[in-house]
Scaffold this active site. Structure first.
Site, PDB file in Angstrom:
ATOM      1  N   ASP A   1      -3.708  -1.887  -9.986  1.00  6.42           N
ATOM      2  CA  ASP A   1      -4.785  -1.234  -9.239  1.00  6.42           C
ATOM      3  C   ASP A   1      -5.668  -0.525 -10.267  1.00  6.42           C
ATOM      4  O   ASP A   1      -5.281  -0.327 -11.417  1.00  6.42           O
ATOM      5  CB  ASP A   1      -4.198  -0.229  -8.241  1.00  6.42           C
ATOM      6  CG  ASP A   1      -5.283   0.515  -7.463  1.00  6.42           C
ATOM      7  OD1 ASP A   1      -6.287  -0.129  -7.094  1.00  6.42           O
ATOM      8  OD2 ASP A   1      -5.148   1.728  -7.253  1.00  6.42           O
ATOM      9  N   SER A   2      -6.832  -0.106  -9.794  1.00 11.42           N
ATOM     10  CA  SER A   2      -7.713   0.665 -10.674  1.00 11.42           C
ATOM     11  C   SER A   2      -7.094   2.032 -11.006  1.00 11.42           C
ATOM     12  O   SER A   2      -7.507   2.670 -11.961  1.00 11.42           O
ATOM     13  CB  SER A   2      -9.060   0.869  -9.984  1.00 11.42           C
ATOM     14  OG  SER A   2      -8.851   1.443  -8.704  1.00 11.42           O
TER      15      SER A   2
ATOM     16  N   CYS B   1      -5.513  -3.579  -5.624  1.00 11.51           N
ATOM     17  CA  CYS B   1      -6.857  -2.998  -5.509  1.00 11.51           C
ATOM     18  C   CYS B   1      -7.730  -3.882  -4.606  1.00 11.51           C
ATOM     19  O   CYS B   1      -7.895  -5.071  -4.870  1.00 11.51           O
ATOM     20  CB  CYS B   1      -7.470  -2.916  -6.905  1.00 11.51           C
ATOM     21  SG  CYS B   1      -9.134  -2.247  -6.914  1.00 11.51           S
TER      22      CYS B   1
ATOM     23  N   GLU C   1      -7.554  11.406  -4.538  1.00 10.89           N
ATOM     24  CA  GLU C   1      -7.126  11.692  -5.923  1.00 10.89           C
ATOM     25  C   GLU C   1      -6.886  13.184  -6.119  1.00 10.89           C
ATOM     26  O   GLU C   1      -6.064  13.592  -6.928  1.00 10.89           O
ATOM     27  CB  GLU C   1      -8.201  11.223  -6.913  1.00 10.89           C
ATOM     28  CG  GLU C   1      -8.328   9.736  -7.039  1.00 10.89           C
ATOM     29  CD  GLU C   1      -7.365   9.129  -8.051  1.00 10.89           C
ATOM     30  OE1 GLU C   1      -7.135   9.754  -9.097  1.00 10.89           O
ATOM     31  OE2 GLU C   1      -6.844   8.033  -7.780  1.00 10.89           O
TER      32      GLU C   1
ATOM     33  N   CYS D   1      -9.080   0.066   1.393  1.00  8.20           N
ATOM     34  CA  CYS D   1      -9.080   0.670   0.053  1.00  8.20           C
ATOM     35  C   CYS D   1      -7.709   1.317  -0.149  1.00  8.20           C
ATOM     36  O   CYS D   1      -7.166   1.927   0.787  1.00  8.20           O
ATOM     37  CB  CYS D   1     -10.187   1.724  -0.025  1.00  8.20           C
ATOM     38  SG  CYS D   1     -10.137   2.701  -1.543  1.00  8.20           S
TER      39      CYS D   1
ATOM     40  N   HIS E   1      -6.765   3.936  -1.481  1.00  6.94           N
ATOM     41  CA  HIS E   1      -6.642   5.385  -1.345  1.00  6.94           C
ATOM     42  C   HIS E   1      -6.700   5.880   0.102  1.00  6.94           C
ATOM     43  O   HIS E   1      -6.331   7.008   0.386  1.00  6.94           O
ATOM     44  CB  HIS E   1      -7.769   6.078  -2.135  1.00  6.94           C
ATOM     45  CG  HIS E   1      -7.576   6.022  -3.614  1.00  6.94           C
ATOM     46  ND1 HIS E   1      -7.438   4.834  -4.286  1.00  6.94           N
ATOM     47  CD2 HIS E   1      -7.489   7.007  -4.542  1.00  6.94           C
ATOM     48  CE1 HIS E   1      -7.279   5.091  -5.574  1.00  6.94           C
ATOM     49  NE2 HIS E   1      -7.306   6.401  -5.753  1.00  6.94           N
TER      50      HIS E   1
HETATM   51  N1  DGL Z   1      -8.415   0.751  -5.805  1.00  8.88           N
HETATM   52  C1  DGL Z   1      -9.742   0.779  -5.241  1.00  8.88           C
HETATM   53  C2  DGL Z   1      -9.775  -0.121  -4.011  1.00  8.88           C
HETATM   54  O1  DGL Z   1      -8.767  -0.360  -3.359  1.00  8.88           O
HETATM   55  C3  DGL Z   1     -10.166   2.169  -4.874  1.00  8.88           C
HETATM   56  C4  DGL Z   1     -10.452   3.074  -6.048  1.00  8.88           C
HETATM   57  C5  DGL Z   1     -11.574   2.575  -6.929  1.00  8.88           C
HETATM   58  O2  DGL Z   1     -12.748   2.621  -6.518  1.00  8.88           O
HETATM   59  O3  DGL Z   1     -11.264   2.144  -8.023  1.00  8.88           O
HETATM   60  O4  DGL Z   1     -10.808  -0.611  -3.669  1.00  8.88           O
END
Ligand code: DGL
Length: 277
Positions: A15-16, A78, A158, A191, A193
């Site tokens: 993931d990011s 992600c 976050e 997403c 998060h």
């Molecule tokens: N992991 C990203 C997503 O699921 C969310 C956080 C980001 O913008 O990097 O789209």
């Protein structure tokens, strides 16, 4: 070259940042005999506001770093990377199978919304790419899909600020007009998060809107794919999960616990550099 049986190899997840640990949590619950290695590109989060080209380049670097851990399957936790980089990732990793969260999320949305009125909330990148709409419409061409970018939800999650007046105000700002107009039957949390803000989003959306979190459906799809490829590990104790982060491993361990729902030992998070991959 590893001599490990394909079944005993770990599943790679990336993931990011740390949000993808919600997907890893669902995977660990559903697949208790599998070992996992997770990479969070914490140095370069967020992906959601970046261009498709940049996200694809970053995602391919993440995947390459995980192949060094001899993974048997890659889960793109992600949503932004799943929606833009899946073809590039599949090509880079072949023949290792790659699975993203969009298709399982679309499947869950269809099941939750017999009327076909579906709303997707996600990052700007995921909304712009339209992958959820395409995946939903491919399954139900009569569906009416509404999308809304909610970038501030990422920052709130976050910060661990998931309930209370501030997230509630942000959620109302993003969702009230859209909910009033589209009257969705289900809201896809598109997403990593957003599941952290589920309580707040559910309160704003009201009792008639089902929230769909793709983590559990993704875990089900991964289980199916492992079976199809004959690479599932069906018994035995797995290796403890390993974690890689591109920045601030100690923060990853601390904040990551919120998303993973279990303790992450500080020394189990390794700092990695993806620049030259
Ligand atoms: N992991 C990203 C997503 O699921 C969310 C956080 C980001 O913008 O990097 O789209």
């Amino acid at each position: 070259m590893s001599t490990a049986s394909p079944r005993d190899k770990p599943i790679g997840v990336f993931d990011s940042g740390m949000g993808g640990l919600t997907v890893m949590r669902a995977l660990m619950e559903r697949l208790p005999h599998e070992s996992f290695v997770y990479l969070g590109d914490t140095a370069r989060l967020p992906y959601g506001s970046k261009s498709a080209d940049v996200v694809t380049r970053y995602a391919v670097q993440c995947a390459r770093a995980l192949t060094a851990h001899d993974i048997k399957l890659l889960v793109v936790a992600c949503n932004t990377a799943s929606s833009t980089a899946l073809p590039a990732l599949t090509q880079t990793l072949a023949p290792t199978p790659v699975i993203g969260v969009i298709e399982p999320g679309a499947e869950a949305a269809i099941a939750a919304a017999p009327s076909g009125r579906i709303a997707v909330i996600a990052t700007e990148g995921t909304v712009r790419g339209g992958a959820y709409s395409r995946a939903i419409l491919a399954r139900n061409p009569a569906a009416r899909v509404t999308q809304q970018a909610c970038p501030l939800f990422v920052a709130l999650a976050e910060e661990g600020m998931t309930t209370g007046p501030i997230p509630e105000l942000v959620a109302k700002q993003y969702l009230d007009a859209m909910l009033g107009e589209a009257k969705p039957e289900c809201l896809v949390l598109g997403c990593t998060h957003f599941p952290a803000l589920k309580e707040t989003i559910a309160r704003v959306a009201g009792p008639n809107v089902v929230l769909v979190d793709s983590a559990a459906t993704t875990a089900k799809s991964v289980e199916r794919l492992l079976g199809e490829k004959n690479i599932a590990r069906e018994s035995g104790t797995p290796e403890p999960p390993r974690f890689l982060a591109t920045d601030a491993p100690e923060r990853f361990a601390r904040v990551g616990e919120i998303f993973l729902g279990r303790k992450i030992a500080g020394d189990s998070v390794e700092l990695v550099d993806l620049q030259n991959l």
